[in-house]
Design an enzyme around this catalytic site. Structure first.
Site, PDB file in Angstrom:
ATOM      1  N   LYS A 168       0.868  -1.193   0.000  1.00 29.12           N
ATOM      2  CA  LYS A 168       0.000   0.000   0.000  1.00 29.12           C
ATOM      3  C   LYS A 168       0.897   1.234   0.000  1.00 29.12           C
ATOM      4  CE  LYS A 168      -1.655   3.152   2.478  1.00 29.12           C
ATOM      5  NZ  LYS A 168      -1.802   4.316   1.609  1.00 29.12           N
ATOM      6  N   GLU A 243       9.790   2.040  10.257  1.00 32.63           N
ATOM      7  CA  GLU A 243      10.854   2.961   9.807  1.00 32.63           C
ATOM      8  C   GLU A 243      10.242   4.349   9.873  1.00 32.63           C
ATOM      9  OE1 GLU A 243      13.869   1.858   9.115  1.00 32.63           O
ATOM     10  OE2 GLU A 243      13.428  -0.282   9.166  1.00 32.63           O
ATOM     11  N   CYS A 277      13.981  11.164   5.464  1.00 34.67           N
ATOM     12  CA  CYS A 277      13.933  10.854   6.892  1.00 34.67           C
ATOM     13  C   CYS A 277      15.286  11.052   7.543  1.00 34.67           C
ATOM     14  CB  CYS A 277      13.485   9.410   7.073  1.00 34.67           C
ATOM     15  SG  CYS A 277      14.500   8.250   6.139  1.00 34.67           S
ATOM     16  N   GLU A 375      10.587  17.068  13.616  1.00 31.30           N
ATOM     17  CA  GLU A 375      10.918  16.851  12.206  1.00 31.30           C
ATOM     18  C   GLU A 375      10.104  17.818  11.345  1.00 31.30           C
ATOM     19  OE1 GLU A 375       9.484  13.194  10.312  1.00 31.30           O
ATOM     20  OE2 GLU A 375      11.488  12.950   9.466  1.00 31.30           O
TER      21      GLU A 375
END
Ligand code: NAD
Length: 468
Positions: A168, A243, A277, A375
Site C-alpha cells: 500500500k 521505519e 527521513c 521533524e
C-alpha cells in the site's frame, strides 16, 4: 484511472472512487489512482495467502532469478520511471534518475544476489539445526518521500525471503509504486506473489495492519502513524518493522575540516527538498567556529537553485503537496517566533506556480526550540552552537528520535569515538558514504527493525530450531 494489481491482474477498485495525482511543480492533475476499500485489501491478502505456500517452496535460486529479471526490466525503464517521479514528487530529474531510481535498482539487485547466496538452512546452535523460513504474507505500507526506494526495500527483501506481499503506497506521489507493479508483472512473477492496493491510510493501511492473515507488517512513515500500525498489528501478534521519522544531527568537532563538513551537512539537509527521513537537519558547531560556519552554510544554501524539476541546474524542486508546504511554512514561522535567527530563505514562497519553499537556514537555534526537536521534512536547517564535546553529544541525543547523523573531526578515531556515543541507527563518519548493504533503521522514536542487506532480509524470516 489506474487499476489495482491483485492476483496477477489489473482490476478496478470495488468502491470505484479515485484520488487525483497532482504535479507539485505545475499544480496540474496528471493522473488518477483508485481508492482501495477494505474489501480490496482483503482480496489482496487472500491472493497473497493463496500464493504463499508455492512461493515459499520455490528454490531461493529461482526467486533470485525473478528478482534479477525484475532488475533488468527496471534498468531498461530507468529514464521513463525517473520522469514519472520527477513529475509526481517534484524531484529534479537528475536526482530522480540517480537517487530515486538508481538506489532501488541497486537494492533490487542486492536482494537478487542475497536470495541466491543467503544460507537459509545452515545455522547450528549446540546440537540443533537452525533454519530460517519465510514468515508468510507481508504488508508493506510506505511513505511518499522515496516513492520507489521504500517499496523496493520492502518488496525485494520479502520476495527474496519467500514471503508474498501486499503493497500500500502513500496516496501522495503513488505513481512509482505502479511502475514497480508493472516491472514485477513484466518479470513474470506468479499471480498473487505481489499485489498493489492504493488508497488511504485509515482504510487500506489499517485493514492490512489489522488483518489476521498478514504475518509481517513493514511500515515507513511518521512516528504517530507507526504507533497506530503497531497497535493494530498487536492484536494478531504480527512481526512489525517500523521505519519512522528523524531529526538527525551533524556534529562538527573543533578540529574538523569546517568547509567540507558544513557543505556536506547543507547538502544532506536539502536533499530531495529536505524531504528525507535521514536528513541532517541540525548542524552542531563549536562556538569558536560558529559564525564562520553560518557564513559558509548560507553561501552553500544559496547555491541550491530552486526551480522546475525538468530545468537544467535545478537542485531543489517543489515540496510534494500544497498541504505539506503549508506545514513546512508554519514550522519556519514558529522558528522565528521562538527567537531563532533566519539567515537564509524563509516562509515566503518563491514566486510562480509550484509548492516551493526557499532553502532556509536558522542560526542561534537553542536546544528545546520546536525547530530543533520536531521533524520538519522540508529544506530547513537549524544551526546550534555548543561549548564542549559532551554538550554536543547531549544535544545530538536530546530529541526523541535516533535515525541518522554525522560526525566530523580531524582524525577518524576521534570522530568514531563520538559516533559511538550517538543513540542513532547510522552515523556517517567524516563524510563516509551511505551504503545500500548496511542495516538501515532507527533507535527510539525512529523505529524498530532494519531494512537493507541481510538485516532487512531477516525481518521476513522466522527462525526454527530442529533438535537433532
Ligand atoms: P504517514 O505516516 O502520513 O504515511 C505513511 C503511510 O502510512 C502512507 O501510506 C499512509 O497512507 C499510511 N497511513 C496513514 N495513516 C494510516 C493508518 N491509520 N493506518 C495505516 N496506515 C496509515 O507518513 P508520510 O507523510 O507518508 O511520510 C513521512 C514520514 O516518513 C516522515 O516522518 C519521514 O521521516 C518518514 N520516513 C522514514 C523513513 C525511514 O526509513 N525511517 C524513510 C522515509 C520516510
Amino acid at each position: 484511472m489506474r487499476r489495482l494489481y491483485i492476483n496477477g491482474s489489473w482490476i478496478p477498485s470495488s468502491g470505484g472512487d479515485g484520488i487525483d495525482v497532482v504535479n507539485p511543480a505545475t499544480e496540474q492533475v496528471i493522473d488518477r489512482v483508485p481508492v482501495g476499500t477494505r474489501a480490496d485489501a482483503a482480496a489482496a491478502v487472500a491472493a497473497a495467502r493463496e500464493a504463499f505456500p508455492r512461493w515459499a517452496a520455490t528454490a531461493p535460486a529461482a526467486r533470485a532469478k525473478f528478482l534479477t529479471v525484475a532488475g533488468e526490466v527496471l534498468a531498461a525503464r530507468a529514464e521513463r520511471i525517473a520522469r514519472v517521479i520527477a513529475a509526481d514528487l517534484g524531484a529534479p530529474y537528475g536526482l530522480a534518475l540517480r537517487l530515486h531510481v538508481g538506489l532501488p535498482l541497486r537494492v533490487l539487485r542486492s536482494y537478487a544476489r542475497l536470495a541466491a547466496e543467503y544460507r537459509f538452512d545452515a545455522g547450528r546452535a549446540g546440537d540443533a539445526l537452525v533454519v530460517r523460513e519465510p514468515a508468510g504474507v507481508a504488508a508493506a505500507i510506505t511513505s511518499w518521500t522515496l516513492p520507489l526506494h521504500l517499496p523496493v526495500c520492502k518488496v525485494a527483501a520479502a520476495l527474496a525471503a519467500g514471503c508474498t506481499v501486499v503493497l500500500k503506497p502513500s496516496e501522495v506521489a503513488p505513481l512509482a509504486a505502479y511502475e514497480l507493479a508493472e516491472v514485477l508483472h513484466e518479470a513474470g512473477l506468479p499471480p498473487g506473489v505481489f499485489n498493489l492496493v492504493s488508497g488511504s491510510g485509515p482504510v487500506v493501511g489499517e485493514a492490512l495492519a489489522g488483518h489476521p492473515d498478514v504475518d509481517v507488517v513493514s511500515f515507513t512513515g511518521t512516528t504517530a502513524t507507526g504507533r497506530r500500525v503497531a497497535a493494530l498489528a498487536a492484536d494478531s501478534v504480527k512481526r512489525v518493522v517500523l521505519e519512522l521519522g528523524g531529526k538527525s544531527a551533524s556534529v562538527i568537532l573543533p578540529d574538523a575540516d569546517l568547509a567540507a563538513a558544513v557543505r556536506a551537512t547543507v547538502e544532506s539537509a536539502f536533499l530531495n527538498s529536505g524531504q528525507t527521513c535521514a536528513a541532517w537537519s541540525r548542524m552542531l558547531v563549536h562556538r569558536d567556529h560558529y559564525d564562520e560556519a553560518v557564513r559558509l552554510a548560507v553561501a552553500a544554501a544559496r547555491e541550491h537553485r530552486v526551480g522546475d524539476p525538468f530545468a537544467a541546474g535545478t537542485r531543489i524542486g517543489p515540496l510534494v503537496s500544497a498541504a505539506h508546504r503549508e506545514r513546512v511554512r508554519r514550522a519556519i514561522i514558529r522558528g522565528e517566533e521562538e527567537g531563532a535567527r533566519l539567515v537564509c530563505g524563509g516562509a515566503e514562497p518563491p514566486p510562480g506556480p509550484g509548492y516551493h519553499v526557499a532553502p532556509t537556514v536558522f542560526a542561534g537555534v537553542e536546544p528545546g526550540m520546536t525547530i530543533e526537536r520536531e521533524e520538519i521534512l522540508g529544506p530547513v536547517l537549524a544551526m546550534i552552537p555548543y561549548t564542549t564535546v559532551d554538550d554536543a553529544v547531549e544535544i545530538a541525543n536530546g530529541t526523541p528520535y535516533g535515525l541518522s547523523g554525522a560526525v566530523w573531526a580531524g582524525d577518524r578515531e576521534r570522530a568514531l569515538a563520538v559516533a559511538r556515543r550517538l543513540r542513532t541507527g547510522q552515523v556517517h563518519v567524516n563524510g563516509g558514504a551511505f551504503g545500500h548493504l548496511a542495516p538501515f533503521g532507527g533507535y527510539r522514536w525512529s523505529g524498530v527493525g532494519r531494512e537493507l542487506g541481510v538485516a532487512g532480509l531477516e525481518e521476513y524470516l522466522e527462525v526454527k530450531a530442529l533438535h537433532l
